[in-house]
Design a protein around this motif. Sequence first.
Motif, short mmCIF file in Angstrom:
data_model
loop_
_atom_site.label_atom_id
_atom_site.label_comp_id
_atom_site.label_asym_id
_atom_site.label_seq_id
_atom_site.Cartn_x
_atom_site.Cartn_y
_atom_site.Cartn_z
N GLN A 514 0.85 -1.18 0.00
CA GLN A 514 0.00 0.00 0.00
C GLN A 514 0.88 1.23 0.00
N ILE A 515 0.71 2.06 -1.02
CA ILE A 515 1.51 3.28 -1.17
C ILE A 515 0.85 4.38 -0.36
N ASP A 516 1.62 5.00 0.55
CA ASP A 516 1.06 6.05 1.40
C ASP A 516 0.57 7.24 0.59
N LEU A 517 1.40 7.73 -0.33
CA LEU A 517 1.03 8.95 -1.06
C LEU A 517 1.81 9.02 -2.36
N TRP A 518 1.12 9.38 -3.44
CA TRP A 518 1.76 9.77 -4.69
C TRP A 518 0.96 10.93 -5.28
N PHE A 519 1.65 11.81 -5.96
CA PHE A 519 0.94 12.94 -6.58
C PHE A 519 1.74 13.45 -7.78
N GLU A 520 1.02 14.12 -8.67
CA GLU A 520 1.61 14.79 -9.83
C GLU A 520 1.47 16.30 -9.63
N GLU A 521 2.60 16.99 -9.66
CA GLU A 521 2.59 18.43 -9.42
C GLU A 521 3.74 19.05 -10.20
N GLY A 522 3.43 20.04 -10.98
CA GLY A 522 4.46 20.70 -11.77
C GLY A 522 5.11 19.78 -12.79
N GLY A 523 4.35 18.82 -13.31
CA GLY A 523 4.88 17.89 -14.31
C GLY A 523 5.70 16.77 -13.73
N GLU A 524 5.85 16.73 -12.42
CA GLU A 524 6.63 15.67 -11.78
C GLU A 524 5.71 14.71 -11.03
N LEU A 552 10.52 -0.60 -4.57
CA LEU A 552 9.50 -1.57 -5.01
C LEU A 552 8.16 -0.88 -5.21
N TYR A 553 7.85 0.10 -4.36
CA TYR A 553 6.64 0.89 -4.58
C TYR A 553 6.72 1.62 -5.92
N ALA A 554 7.91 2.11 -6.27
CA ALA A 554 8.07 2.81 -7.54
C ALA A 554 7.78 1.88 -8.72
N LEU A 555 8.23 0.62 -8.63
CA LEU A 555 7.94 -0.34 -9.70
C LEU A 555 6.45 -0.63 -9.77
N ALA A 556 5.79 -0.66 -8.61
CA ALA A 556 4.33 -0.86 -8.61
C ALA A 556 3.62 0.34 -9.23
N LEU A 557 4.09 1.56 -8.92
CA LEU A 557 3.47 2.76 -9.48
C LEU A 557 3.68 2.83 -10.98
N GLU A 558 4.81 2.30 -11.45
CA GLU A 558 5.04 2.26 -12.90
C GLU A 558 4.00 1.35 -13.56
N LYS A 559 3.66 0.24 -12.92
CA LYS A 559 2.62 -0.64 -13.46
C LYS A 559 1.27 0.08 -13.50
N GLY A 568 11.27 10.49 -5.11
CA GLY A 568 10.76 9.67 -4.03
C GLY A 568 11.30 10.16 -2.71
N PHE A 569 10.47 10.10 -1.66
CA PHE A 569 10.88 10.61 -0.36
C PHE A 569 10.40 9.67 0.75
N LEU A 570 11.29 9.44 1.71
CA LEU A 570 10.91 8.86 2.99
C LEU A 570 10.70 10.03 3.94
#
Length: 636
Positions: A514-524, A552-559, A568-570
């Motif tokens: 489960q990914i805590d948070l992802w967002f798109e802002e300013g093209g990123e 691993l979360y990044a690979l899931a988000l790519e899917k 990415g940030f901790l």
Amino acid sequence: EVMVAQAATSADAAQLEAAWIARRILDLNGSLVVGPKGQERPAGFSDFAVLGRSLNALEPIREALLRAGIPALVAGGRTFYETREVRDLTHWLAVVANRRDEVALAGLLRSPLVGVRDETLLRLCTRGRLADSFDGLEFLDLAAFDAGDRERLLDTRARVERLGGMRDSVAPDRLAAQALDDSDYLSTLAPHGRANVEKFLGLLRGLYTARPRSLRETLDELARLREAASEPEAPPGESSNAVRLMSIHKSKGLEFPVVFVPALQRGTDPSKPVICFDPVAGLGVRWRDPAGSKGIADFVHRRFVSELEAREKAEENRLLYVAMTRAEERLVLSFGQSPKSGSEWVRLVSDGLGDDRLQVVSQAPDEAGAPAASLEISAEEILQRPRLSGQHDSAVSVTSIASFRSCPRRYFLSRYIGWQDRSLTVAAQLRPDGAASVSEWSETDAGEIDPSELGTQVHALLAGEEVPNPHPDAVTLAAAFHKTELGQRAARAARVGRESAFLFAMDDMVLRGQIDLWFEEGGELVLVDYKTDRMTAAEDQRLEPYRLQLRLYALALEKLLGRLPDQGFLHLLRTGESVPVHFSPAGLEEARLAVTEFRQAQDRLEFPLHEGKHCSWCEFYKGLCRAGTPLLERGH
């Protein structure tokens, strides 16, 4: 051993094969010696397992075992509510509740509770609706009916009328017991069936005792329970000493001294889709040929089918290998052979072992206790034990991967076998820097909250969910994040995902998380993982497993989104620090390698100790784990 049951039809071959399996189990039970050297003992029924491609293939064998008086348990088979005994009694209660219920009435009349012939049932139906004929038996010409059936029909209707008047004032278990008292039903059942009847009567008694209700309401509750399909059948009297029947998939990770793998002739469905899609080549079609009965496949369809067949063959080989390696000491393969039978498994066994090892039977075995003259077992050949593989979990959480990478031994103790070495209140250790370990913080500390509960509340608050009576610390940590740069960027984002659950396949496993948070802002595209642990950005060693987790979360988000995150940030909620995590090709490859190492460790059951500074705050330190003790004190 390899047994081949020859018969004219597939159904006859299956019945013959089942009878011989039951006979072979009786022969080996008590006479075969099993167990490791120095602990040998006679084999009991619990030492036998029958593994099938599907549970449907095992049904003839289950029936043959019961006929032979062999106790058997089906793992993951039909539910308790689907057994014949429960269906029969349910039909009886349904007719008492409403004699116009056509389906229940037909089931009751055909069941051993009444036992009318199908011809009689047909005669009733040809005179109108079944319920009308049953209600108006005195208006029918019963002379054309079988004498025994006439008596059974009239007696059943009289009983239904008598009990129907008291159906809501008498407990349902008494109504069901009355049907058993008025018939010879129990004598027709095997011990396993009688156990199901006793369990059903107890269930009815418990439902009525907990909340007295009408018979109709009780039947509605039974229907709801049947839909849940979670109640197992009643075990036989000696359930601890019973033959296990299960699917090959369900047997993964288990072993039995003696394993039967029957119905090898059953193959997979050979049909292929008319339209298919290949991610590389595109859409493929098997076109209809108006001039002939067979279609004509285009190049993409032929390529798709070829690759599909190759994958299916590899999966079939793996499945057979899994089934055969469940046997610790003796393996019995069998298949029913009719003029049209045959499969890849039959070919593999015949070619691999040779036709001279096939023991062909064409007649049913003798009665139990008589010598099985028709079956000549060749001399035993002791084979070298194969190396087991495929023992890894089919699905695993990303946090388990991260825990394993940090220390395989700690993962094994905490997650693999679920061991609680010490309670949180006494397991507190001080790290070398003097800070308190995560395991110290518990509700016994004044004003503190359990760390796992704190994390749950914080994540829920950050996801915008309602949390009843949240702990002040959780409210403070969540509010602090919204004031940070990351929190403000997420608030301005065009697209935001919070607490996004995922599943994706990697290295023959399904990863979940489960990914805590992802967002798109300013093209990123930005990926964030919150941490409520008491640590700082300077504690690089403690952060490393979390970096792996985020990759691993990044690979899931790519899917999910079709692209890797740009950042990415901790985010350490207690200090307000945001630790950047980079998604370089090397870093992502390292994450994939961690998954592979995890799978291999489970396959080999090897979880070595990674000793280091982190050991001092592990809950198993100097307990179950011998880290920190002199080598001479560790033993093996």
